[in-house]
Every structure is written in structure tokens, then in C-alpha cells.
Scaffold this active site. Structure first.
Site, PDB file in Angstrom:
ATOM      1  N   ASP A  17       0.731  -1.149  -0.198  1.00 29.19           N
ATOM      2  CA  ASP A  17       0.029  -0.106  -0.152  1.00 29.19           C
ATOM      3  C   ASP A  17       0.853   1.313  -0.166  1.00 29.19           C
ATOM      4  OD1 ASP A  17      -2.295   1.200  -0.237  1.00 29.19           O
ATOM      5  OD2 ASP A  17      -2.679   1.412   2.089  1.00 29.19           O
ATOM      6  N   HIS A  56      -3.944  13.700   1.360  1.00 28.78           N
ATOM      7  CA  HIS A  56      -3.969  12.706   2.438  1.00 28.78           C
ATOM      8  C   HIS A  56      -2.690  12.820   3.546  1.00 28.78           C
ATOM      9  CE1 HIS A  56      -5.428   9.219   4.476  1.00 28.78           C
ATOM     10  NE2 HIS A  56      -4.375   8.595   4.317  1.00 28.78           N
TER      11      HIS A  56
HETATM   12 MN    MN Z   1      -4.218   2.495   2.597  1.00 34.56          MN
END
Ligand code: MN
Length: 435
Positions: free
Chosen positions: A135, A142
Site C-alpha cells: 500500500d 491525505h
Molecule cells: Mn491505505
């Protein structure tokens, strides 16, 4: 990057009538791959291709002799890893053959019509055996929003604008749309407490991401340069990386997220190929005042068209909304083009040390928050760490997810001169914590 060709022609029409409805996610210009069987049956899982509200059953199409060759056979298997391993050339030839066979007036119509299964009668599984899942953290918005909450004095760490940050996740708990999972339990440390407690997660969140499936492999010890990076990508799906923020806040230092992330992640059933996305490329650049990518993360093609213009949204339907017949309400809307690192840069960075990627590996983009509050793609951002609840139709509020909540991700691409294509849906529902 895959070039435009006759399969993208917006004038193409299919003999599958529902594929010609301008609102469908699956016109003949899309042709995404998935793995399915009839709902509630014991039929074998096999590959399929979405067209309108139907699925081309690839196993049936190969058996009927409508589609031939190794790629067609690979696309009929119970996982798409072998199709992915063949690389973009064979998948592209198969896409062209499917496009021709599904066009209005195709001589294959009668035979192929017998190989269609309505999507309404199908169930899906994860379309590839995901060996490894990584990931990334490719939205600077973000990263900044989250960083402000975990480290108010130091929101964006100095490496962010140089390194496509990522961590190795867990693939065993990645499931397909429709996933229902219990609220995770874990250790968390309440503010001001002197010891942590083991209890059900109280700050359960979504992460609206895209999941990039690796196609052909690179050998261990052989980095993939930017000019080859996209040729190692098979396609992209929607991905919800559910996150337990209270568990994450207590566990994440020094080695990063662990049990706050690996209890469930949800994928949409259909993988949209990079070739299908060719009409929706956008220029890519870091802001002029930011560090420019090191040479191994830069290429002329990436600057010219490394970005992808994919509209994304997340919707929520609470248990009470469901009972009242209230439609899901939008939580946020963003676009993949806001990402700070492209899919090609994820591949080039992941392999620069010689790490080998394998067919079916999944690279999450990270939460794809955009520059504005309503384009933030996790509740931790939308509610500013729980301080400002989201208002829902019917008078309910949400700070974090509650039991019975269903979250749906959607994605689509739309541009003048191209057929609109979409990703279908990625749906997941929260069940009460295990006792
Ligand atoms: Mn994530």
C-alpha cells in the site's frame, strides 16, 4: 503507455443492447476482466468480461470456439494470474478480438450470445491470487491531513516529496465487493490513560483507493525503469482499505501500520485494463516549488500523460437509511489525477532495489484525497479527526463507521471524444465486533 486504437472508437456499438446505454460502466470500449460464477451455485469460478449488464463467460466462449488462443484460455481460468503474466500484448489482442466479436453486426453474435450470463445472476471472487500487497501513500493531501492529526507540529515528513512512501500489507484478508466483516478488536490507548486496552475498534474508517494489479513479472535483481514501468501493469480496480484509527495511532510507530489495516480490504470485481484507460490520460507534474522527482522516477511520457483522470466517490448507507429505503449518501468525491506519484512511479520505485513484482501483486495507491475538504477520502479527514461529524439524510451523523454501515466506492472516466467507462462498485458492510 498503451496507444489509442480502434477498440476506443466512441462510435462503436454492441449487439448487447445494455452496453449502448450511455450510463453503463461497461460499454464495448471498456471490456474489464473479472472472475465469477452463478450466484448460489457450485459452478467453477471462471474468468469473464463485463459488457453492459452481462458477462461474457470466457470459459463458455473458448469452449464454443468463438475466442481462441492462449490469452483467451488464460482469461477463462479461475484466477487471472496467467493472463496477467502474459503481458500487455496478448491481453491487447484478446481485447481486440472481444471488441470485434461484440460489435453490432458481428458474425459471432449468435454463438457468443449463448455465452452471456446476466451480471444480476452472478457472484464474484477476487480476480487474481494476490501474492503480495503493497500500500502506497500517493496523495500529498491525505498525507498532510493525516500528518496534522498524528504530528501537529510536523505534518509532512521530509521524505514525502522524494520517496513514493509505502508499506507491505497483507493479502489474505483482501476480498471482493460484497464483503461483510466484523469490527476489529485491538489494543488502543485512550487519551490520558496510563495503559492500553483490548477492545473493539471505536474509530473505524474507510480509505478510498485504487488497486493497481501487476501484470508481467520482473526478475529478482532487475529494476524496472520508468520507460517500462507501465508495461508491467495489467489494470486497475477500486479498493477500500478499511482502517482502525485508534489501533493505528497506538501501534504505528516505529514500523508503520499493522493490525489497524490487515483485518479487511475490499476490491471491486472488475479490473479495467490500462489499455481501456488510454483515452483518460492526463499530464503529470509536481508543483514547480517542490523537489522534482529523481531521474529514476521521471520520464517524458510520465510528464506528458502519466496521470489518470478517474472520477471517484464514496457513499454511505447506514442500517437506518437502508430500513427507510433512503439511497446511499455521498461522503466524498475526488479524482485520481490529484495523486502525487503515478502508477508508473510506484512500479519504478518498488523495483529500484531489485525487488521482484509478480503477476497478480496488488499495489494500493493510498487514500486518494484531493485538495479540498469534500475531496478527502477518509473519515479521519472529513471529520477533522472526529471533531466535525458528517451529516446524513434522515438526521443521522457519522464521526466513524458504525455497525450496519455499508460503504460503496464508485469510479468512472468521462471525456469529450471518448466513451464513458466505469469501474462498477466496491461495496462493504460493517458487522458487530466478535464477542
Ligand atoms: Mn491505505
Amino acid at each position: 503507455m498503451p496507444p489509442l486504437n480502434e477498440t476506443h472508437d466512441p462510435q462503436l456499438r454492441s449487439w448487447v443492447a445494455s452496453a449502448n446505454d450511455g450510463a453503463t460502466d461497461f460499454p464495448i470500449q471498456n471490456l474489464p476482466f473479472g472472475v465469477f460464477r452463478r450466484q448460489g451455485s457450485q459452478e467453477p469460478w471462471r474468468g469473464g468480461v463485463a459488457i453492459g449488464d452481462q458477462i461474457v463467460d470466457m470459459a463458455a466462449a473458448v469452449a464454443a470456439g468463438v475466442l481462441t488462443g492462449d490469452a483467451a484460455q488464460a482469461a477463462a481460468e479461475s484466477t487471472l494470474n496467467r493472463l496477467m503474466s502474459l503481458g500487455q500484448g496478448p491481453a491487447s489482442s484478446l481485447r481486440l478480438a472481444l471488441s470485434k466479436a461484440l460489435r453490432s453486426g458481428a458474425t459471432q453474435e449468435a454463438t457468443l450470445k449463448a455465452c452471456l450470463v446476466p451480471q444480476a445472476e452472478a457472484e464474484y471472487t477476487v480476480p487474481a491470487r494476490i501474492g503480495d500487497y503493497t500500500d502506497f501513500y500517493t496523495s500529498v493531501h491525505h498525507a498532510t491531513n493525516i500528518g496534522k492529526q498524528f504530528r501537529p507540529d510536523n505534518p509532512l515528513l521530509p521524505n514525502y516529496k522524494w520517496v513514493p512512501i509505502g508499506y507491505h500489507g497483507r493479502s489474505s484478508s483482501i476480498r471482493v465487493s460484497g464483503q461483510q466483516f466484523p469490527r476489529p478488536r485491538g489494543q488502543s490507548m485512550a487519551p490520558g490513560a496510563s495503559a492500553p486496552e483490548l477492545k473493539p475498534c471505536a474509530r473505524l474508517d474507510i480509505e478510498l483507493e485504487m488497486g493497481v494489479f501487476v501484470g508481467s513479472a520482473n526478475e529478482l535483481g532487475t529494476p524496472v525503469g520508468m520507460d517500462q514501468a507501465e508495461s508491467h501493469i495489467f489494470g486497475i480496480a477500486l479498493f477500500n482499505d478499511w482502517s482502525a484509527r485508534d489501533i493505528q495511532g497506538w501501534e504505528y510507530q516505529p514500523l508503520g501500520p499493522f493490525l489497524s489495516k490487515n483485518f479487511a480490504s475490499t476490491l471491486s470485481p472488475w479490473i479495467v485494463t490500462l489499455e481501456a484507460l488510454a483515452p483518460f490520460r492526463t499530464p503529470f507534474a509536481h508543483p514547480a516549488d517542490d523537489p522534482q522527482p529523481l531521474p529514476y522516477l521521471a520520464s517524458a511520457a510520465n510528464s506528458a500523460q502519466g496521470g489518470l483522470d478517474i472520477e471517484l466517490e464514496a457513499l454511505i448507507q447506514t442500517a437506518r437509511m437502508r430500513e427507510a429505503g433512503t439511497a446511499p449518501a455521498r461522503l466524498c468525491k475526488t479524482n485520481y489525477r490529484h495523486a502525487y506519484w503515478t502508477a508508473a512511479q510506484m512500479v519504478a520505485h518498488h523495483t529500484v532495489n531489485g525487488c521482484n513484482l509478480q503477476p497478480g501483486d496488488l499495489l494500493g495507491t493510498g487514500t486518494l484525497s484531493g485538495p479540498t475538504l469534500d475531496s478527502a477520502c477518509a473519515l479521519i479527514e472529513l471529520t477533522t479527526g472526529g471533531k466535525n461529524p458528517v451529516q446524513l439524510p434522515g438526521g443521522e451523523q457519522r464521526v466513524w463507521l458504525e455497525d450496519g454501515d455499508t460503504v460503496t466506492l464508485r469510479g468512472w472516466c468521462q471525456r469529450q471524444g471518448a466513451a464513458r467507462i466505469g469501474f462498477g462498485e466496491c461495496v462493504g458492510t460493517i458487522l458487530p465486533a466478535l464477542g
